[in-house]
Design an enzyme around this catalytic site. Sequence first.
Site, PDB file in Angstrom:
ATOM      1  CE1 TYR A 276      -3.965   2.163   0.581  1.00  0.00           C
ATOM      2  CE2 TYR A 276      -2.626   3.208   2.261  1.00  0.00           C
ATOM      3  CZ  TYR A 276      -3.753   3.199   1.465  1.00  0.00           C
ATOM      4  OH  TYR A 276      -4.660   4.228   1.534  1.00  0.00           O
TER       5      TYR A 276
ATOM      6  CE  LYS B 160      -3.615   5.028  -1.762  1.00  0.00           C
ATOM      7  NZ  LYS B 160      -4.667   5.547  -2.645  1.00  0.00           N
TER       8      LYS B 160
END
Length: 247
Positions: free
Chosen positions: A155, A159
């Site tokens: 994740y 990002k």
Amino acid sequence: MPNLQGKVALVTGAARGIGAEIARRLAEEGANVAICDLNADWCAETVEALVKLGVKAKAYGVNVADSAQVDQCVKSVLADFGSLDIMVNNAGITKDGLLMRMSDDDWDAVLNVNLKGTFLFTRAVARPMMKQRAGVIINIASVVGIMGNAGQANYTASKGGVIALTKTTAKELGSRNIRCNAVAPGFIQSKMTDVLPEDVRKAYMDTIPLKRFGTARDIANAVAWLSGDDASYVTGQIISVNGGMIG
Ligand SMILES: NC(=O)c1ccc[n+]([C@@H]2O[C@H](COP(=O)([O-])OP(=O)(O)OC[C@H]3O[C@@H](n4cnc5c(N)ncnc54)[C@H](O)[C@@H]3O)[C@@H](O)[C@H]2O)c1
């Protein structure tokens, strides 16, 4: 006079959560709003809320990680709405786990939705926005894409990639009057954070100077500002909306 009267926005992952709130907030500013999610039927509630605000709204079933579906969605929005002025790449998933135990599948799934999905929609809207010599692209990043977070290798990398992609898009498309910025939320009250154990929630709270989790509305407000002419000289920026966690 609302800020975005007559503009057309497309918001991904808008069946619920932050995406649904962004769609509503843009509609409050007068924008007509196309929304997409994995299943168009999941978007019924959001569409109903948008129509009540007096704007045109329509839902599309799209997997943002699928290039052909993304291209088709942009074509359909252009045909149905006549233009596409604001693209909000919001759809995102988590599949948390410690780096050493993370499976290839969990890595690929998160990178494909969060980073590749953002790339695919950016590429698909670039041409029509270049033709109209105007456009705004807003990517939803995350505070952990800036600072890292144990248990979220996939994740945080996705990002962090979204942040770099935002800066590159701003550089490539700026001369055509297309702005690209990211909003990096901190910890936001949502289905994603509702499932956190109480001790983890408290540990997070201790790091937030404003002593509250953010709301979807806090994020939507930043997106609405970036979408309009009040932000006409802002591009390539990562706007942190995190209660002061980090700058
Ligand atoms: N909630 C938080 O605390 C927080 C913090 C920082 C960043 N974010 C980011 O904000 C965005 C929205 O998060 P949220 O909390 O509203 O999440 P959510 O899970 O409530 O909503 C995400 C939506 O995206 C959709 N989606 C998932 N995969 C998709 C795909 N392949 N194609 C199309 N749609 C897909 C889901 O169906 C869902 O409707 C995400 O990018 C997330 O990473 C959230």
